[in-house]
Every structure is written in structure tokens, then in C-alpha cells.
Design a protein around this motif. Structure first.
Motif, PDB file in Angstrom:
ATOM      1  N   PHE A   1       0.825  -1.197   0.000  1.00  0.00           N
ATOM      2  CA  PHE A   1       0.000   0.000   0.000  1.00  0.00           C
ATOM      3  C   PHE A   1       0.863   1.252   0.000  1.00  0.00           C
ATOM      4  O   PHE A   1       0.572   2.238  -0.651  1.00  0.00           O
ATOM      5  CB  PHE A   1      -0.935  -0.002   1.209  1.00  0.00           C
ATOM      6  CG  PHE A   1      -2.069   0.966   1.049  1.00  0.00           C
ATOM      7  CD1 PHE A   1      -3.188   0.611   0.314  1.00  0.00           C
ATOM      8  CD2 PHE A   1      -2.008   2.232   1.593  1.00  0.00           C
ATOM      9  CE1 PHE A   1      -4.233   1.501   0.160  1.00  0.00           C
ATOM     10  CE2 PHE A   1      -3.054   3.123   1.423  1.00  0.00           C
ATOM     11  CZ  PHE A   1      -4.165   2.743   0.715  1.00  0.00           C
TER      12      PHE A   1
ATOM     13  N   LEU B   1       1.923   1.885  -3.434  1.00  0.00           N
ATOM     14  CA  LEU B   1       0.853   2.485  -4.226  1.00  0.00           C
ATOM     15  C   LEU B   1       0.711   3.968  -3.912  1.00  0.00           C
ATOM     16  O   LEU B   1       0.488   4.782  -4.807  1.00  0.00           O
ATOM     17  CB  LEU B   1      -0.459   1.764  -3.953  1.00  0.00           C
ATOM     18  CG  LEU B   1      -0.574   0.345  -4.512  1.00  0.00           C
ATOM     19  CD1 LEU B   1      -1.829  -0.313  -3.965  1.00  0.00           C
ATOM     20  CD2 LEU B   1      -0.582   0.351  -6.022  1.00  0.00           C
ATOM     21  N   ALA B   2       0.871   4.338  -2.641  1.00  0.00           N
ATOM     22  CA  ALA B   2       0.754   5.738  -2.243  1.00  0.00           C
ATOM     23  C   ALA B   2       1.871   6.564  -2.858  1.00  0.00           C
ATOM     24  O   ALA B   2       1.668   7.687  -3.325  1.00  0.00           O
ATOM     25  CB  ALA B   2       0.762   5.859  -0.728  1.00  0.00           C
TER      26      ALA B   2
ATOM     27  N   ALA C   1       1.170   7.065  -6.424  1.00  0.00           N
ATOM     28  CA  ALA C   1       0.137   8.073  -6.604  1.00  0.00           C
ATOM     29  C   ALA C   1       0.717   9.470  -6.504  1.00  0.00           C
ATOM     30  O   ALA C   1       0.382  10.364  -7.279  1.00  0.00           O
ATOM     31  CB  ALA C   1      -0.967   7.886  -5.563  1.00  0.00           C
TER      32      ALA C   1
ATOM     33  N   LYS D   1      -8.115   0.951   3.875  1.00  0.00           N
ATOM     34  CA  LYS D   1      -7.282   1.479   2.802  1.00  0.00           C
ATOM     35  C   LYS D   1      -8.172   1.729   1.594  1.00  0.00           C
ATOM     36  O   LYS D   1      -9.025   0.904   1.256  1.00  0.00           O
ATOM     37  CB  LYS D   1      -6.192   0.479   2.418  1.00  0.00           C
ATOM     38  CG  LYS D   1      -5.279   0.085   3.569  1.00  0.00           C
ATOM     39  CD  LYS D   1      -4.317  -1.002   3.121  1.00  0.00           C
ATOM     40  CE  LYS D   1      -3.428  -1.464   4.275  1.00  0.00           C
ATOM     41  NZ  LYS D   1      -2.515  -2.553   3.848  1.00  0.00           N
TER      42      LYS D   1
ATOM     43  N   LEU E   1      -8.188   3.492  -2.567  1.00  0.00           N
ATOM     44  CA  LEU E   1      -7.547   4.086  -3.735  1.00  0.00           C
ATOM     45  C   LEU E   1      -8.625   4.640  -4.652  1.00  0.00           C
ATOM     46  O   LEU E   1      -9.655   3.994  -4.883  1.00  0.00           O
ATOM     47  CB  LEU E   1      -6.729   3.046  -4.507  1.00  0.00           C
ATOM     48  CG  LEU E   1      -5.506   2.427  -3.830  1.00  0.00           C
ATOM     49  CD1 LEU E   1      -4.872   1.404  -4.766  1.00  0.00           C
ATOM     50  CD2 LEU E   1      -4.499   3.485  -3.447  1.00  0.00           C
TER      51      LEU E   1
ATOM     52  N   VAL F   1      -3.792   8.904  -9.123  1.00  0.00           N
ATOM     53  CA  VAL F   1      -4.249   8.080  -8.004  1.00  0.00           C
ATOM     54  C   VAL F   1      -4.124   8.831  -6.684  1.00  0.00           C
ATOM     55  O   VAL F   1      -3.107   9.488  -6.420  1.00  0.00           O
ATOM     56  CB  VAL F   1      -3.434   6.772  -7.933  1.00  0.00           C
ATOM     57  CG1 VAL F   1      -3.864   5.941  -6.707  1.00  0.00           C
ATOM     58  CG2 VAL F   1      -3.620   5.960  -9.203  1.00  0.00           C
TER      59      VAL F   1
ATOM     60  N   ALA G   1      -4.406   7.894  -2.565  1.00  0.00           N
ATOM     61  CA  ALA G   1      -4.431   6.772  -1.627  1.00  0.00           C
ATOM     62  C   ALA G   1      -4.613   7.293  -0.204  1.00  0.00           C
ATOM     63  O   ALA G   1      -3.944   8.245   0.196  1.00  0.00           O
ATOM     64  CB  ALA G   1      -3.141   5.971  -1.723  1.00  0.00           C
TER      65      ALA G   1
END
Length: 389
Positions: free
Chosen positions: A7, A10-11, A14, A103, A105, A113, A115
Motif C-alpha cells: 500500500f 501504491l501511495a 500516486a 485502505k 484508492l 491516483v 491513496a
């Protein structure tokens, strides 16, 4: 730990996408970039006294949700997106006294994105309620008339909330509904008989359900059972015949029912369900002594006995008096049949089979015996109503 790293990655991605310059080559003036999607999570991050009967809600403005993940101690909490994917909500209530991690998205119109991550804790339950018993048993194979009977270990004040937490999934999609028989027991019956040869999964999503003021469920319960063959029997006291339909194979046997000299010796008419079967059952007249005058006392062992009511009614092999089979009613209230008929009926019988008795003046639905399964003697419209049947 792996999920946190994923995660976090992913953040970071983003953030990288959001910082990409919104310009083009050729010396032309850049157009303004679309605003990032904004995610809102309820309950708010850090809260420690969230009511467990409240849902987790995730919404987004300026974009659409890609993913939502709600976990409690590593276990995923189920939920569903709205039709436009601008909202998401948990399907069931939450466990009391535990931490949850959320969490989410989302993407804006240009694909950037956003997050967001949050944590909250549900309030503990001051008082608890659970399930004391579920019928049928896990893994049991039952008949097409079998109800699901759920008994709680305490009184349920808010029946509507508890009913909403009860889920039944049948392989063949049979329709059914719950009806409360007391403040501790609720029964599920299908609209029509179950379709045979399928699996059924019952789940009580009880964790976090507010059953009464200050009373919450703390654990979910799941039972899986099977619907076996379709056994539907119709026994007529006037024709002295029993028609047994076993998955479409029909056989007819000669029978003899209650002689009708007293109410006790009159077989009850109505739709019964088979309850249990035993090779031998000893039967004795309930309100009659051996030396009592004007009393039809009996005490005898009956063979191949299948119980159909808690008032002592069985389908069983006749104890003598074979001349009565197919001609007259001579029993003390049970359905007697021939050795061949009893062997066949006993062999196919499973709990929850349908046995419909016709042709007598005594109604099964009027009997006062605790624990009788009379559920199929009520219309579907009556079953759907609140209150006593």
C-alpha cells in the motif's frame, strides 16, 4: 507487513503521478490539470469508541474508487461499491472491541491516483448474545421440508436487526423467509419445499449486531448442510393407503391409522415432518394403567419406527393386526404399515421429510406439544406476518 509495504508503494506511485507536469511540447500554453480525487472515510481515523452496529463508509469526490480494503486482524471485511463507484459500504456489522484498518484508492478524471489509509477501534460490548443451537446440524443431509431453527442464548429485543444479519444461500436459489416463534428462536421456511439434491449455507453475521440496548453479538456462525432426496408421503385415513413419492418414484402401501375411540387414539391430520428413526421403540399408553377398568392399555415394542410428531406419532411396522391394513383404522394413533412398507419407508427416511396425513378430525396444528414442527401448516402470507401463528 507485506500489505503495508504494497500500500505504501501504491501511495508513493500516486504521489509521483500527481507531481507529473501538466504541459505539452510545441510552445503552447499548458491547460490546467484536474483536481485530485478526495477520499472520505467514516468512521474517522483514530476513533476508539465506534458503535459496532455502524457501517464503514468510503466516498470520493472528483473521481472514482478503484479499491477499498477493510481488515480486522488480517481478515477482510466484505463490502460493496455503489453503482457509480463513488461510494463503498460494509455489508454487515463490525466486531465489538477490535481495531480495523481501512485502505482506499481512487483516480481522478486524468488517472491520477489518491491513496488514503485510516484506523479505528469499535467499542466493546457491555453485554453479549450468541447462538445456542442451529438445526439442522452441520453436514447433515435432510428432507425437502426441513426448517432452519436458530436458538439464541438470550432474549432478542430488536428482532428486525437480528433478522437482517441472517443469510441463507441455496445452490438452487430457493426463496424463503424467517419467522420468530419466541424472543429466543427464529425459524426459516422456504416458500415451497426445498429443491432436492443441493447444498445450503446458513450464516448469522451476528458480530456487532445490536440485539437489545447494550447487547451485541460478538461472533458470526456458519452452518452448511445438504438437501437430500425428495420424500413426500400422503397417508389417507379413509382409503387406508400411503402414497410415497421418492424423487418421482411412487409406491403405495396399505396402512392403518388411529382407531379414533378417543382423542389420543386419533391420528392428527396435517403436514408433519419426520424427526428421527429407530429400529425399535417401546410404546406405552400415556394415560392408562394396566389394571385400570375401561382402559385400552398397551405396552409393546414397535419396529422400524419413524417419528413424525412430539406427541408420539410414528410411521412404523404394524404390530400384528395385518388384516386391518388397507381396510380399517386400528392403531393407537400411529400410521401402521406392512413389513415391506415399513422397511422401504424407514430406509429412505431422513429428518425433514414431508408426511401429510388426511382424513381425520384431529388437527396437527392444534396440538400443544412443545417442539412440534408445524411450520408447513401455515400459508405463506401468514408466515410472513409478525407475531404468533
Amino acid at each position: 507487513m507485506r500489505n503495508r509495504r504494497l500500500f505504501a508503494g501504491l501511495a508513493i506511485a500516486a504521489a509521483t503521478v500527481a507531481l507529473t507536469p501538466a504541459c505539452s511540447g510545441g510552445g503552447r500554453k499548458a491547460t490546467s490539470a484536474a483536481a485530485d480525487a478526495e477520499i472520505t472515510i467514516k468512521p474517522a481515523d483514530g476513533r476508539r469508541t465506534v458503535r459496532p452496529d455502524r457501517s464503514v463508509e468510503v466516498t470520493v469526490s472528483g473521481g472514482r474508487l478503484d479499491e477499498v480494503d477493510v481488515r480486522q486482524d488480517g481478515t477482510t471485511t466484505p463490502g460493496a461499491f455503489g453503482a457509480d463507484r463513488r461510494s463503498w459500504r460494509t455489508m454487515w456489522t463490525l466486531r465489538p472491541g477490535v481495531w480495523y484498518q481501512v485502505k482506499a484508492l481512487a483516480r481522478n478524471s486524468e488517472g491520477r491516483v489518491t491513496a488514503v489509509m485510516s484506523r479505528f477501534r469499535t467499542a466493546p460490548a457491555a453485554h453479549r448474545i450468541g447462538i445456542a443451537d442451529v438445526t439442522p446440524q452441520a453436514g447433515e443431509k435432510v428432507g425437502v421440508g426441513m426448517p432452519i431453527i436458530v436458538t439464541f442464548d438470550g432474549p432478542v429485543g430488536d428482532r428486525a436487526e437480528v433478522t437482517r444479519a441472517l443469510e441463507v444461500k441455496a445452490d438452487k436459489g430457493d426463496e424463503g423467509a424467517w419467522h420468530w416463534t419466541s424472543d429466543r428462536q427464529v425459524v426459516y421456511r422456504t416458500h415451497r419445499y426445498w429443491q432436492p439434491h443441493q447444498n445450503v449455507v446458513f450464516t448469522a453475521h451476528l458480530a456487532g449486531v445490536r440485539a437489545a440496548k447494550g447487547v451485541y453479538g460478538t461472533a458470526d456462525v456458519t452452518r452448511t448442510f445438504a438437501i437430500g432426496a425428495s420424500n413426500i408421503t400422503v397417508a389417507d385415513a379413509r382409503t387406508h393407503r400411503m402414497r410415497v413419492d421418492h424423487d418421482g418414484l411412487v409406491r403405495t402401501f396399505r396402512i392403518s391409522m388411529g382407531k379414533g375411540t378417543t382423542r389420543e387414539y386419533t391420528t392428527t391430520s396435517g403436514i408433519h415432518l419426520t424427526r428421527e428413526k429407530k429400529p425399535v421403540v417401546q410404546m406405552e399408553s400415556p394415560n392408562c394403567k394396566p389394571d385400570q377398568p375401561d382402559c385400552d392399555y398397551y405396552k409393546e415394542n414397535v419396529h422400524l419406527a419413524v417419528r413424525i410428531s412430539m406427541g408420539g406419532e410414528y410411521v412404523h411396522q404394524s404390530v400384528g393386526e395385518y388384516d386391518a391394513l388397507g381396510h380399517r383404522n386400528a392403531s393407537h394413533g400411529c400410521v401402521r404399515t406392512s413389513p415391506a412398507g415399513a422397511r422401504y419407508f424407514f430406509g429412505i427416511a431422513q429428518r425433514g421429510d414431508i408426511v401429510k396425513i388426511t382424513g381425520t378430525s384431529r388437527r396437527f396444528v392444534d396440538e400443544p406439544n412443545d417442539g412440534d414442527w408445524k411450520y408447513w401448516n401455515y400459508s405463506w402470507s401468514d408466515w410472513l406476518k409478525d407475531g404468533d401463528l
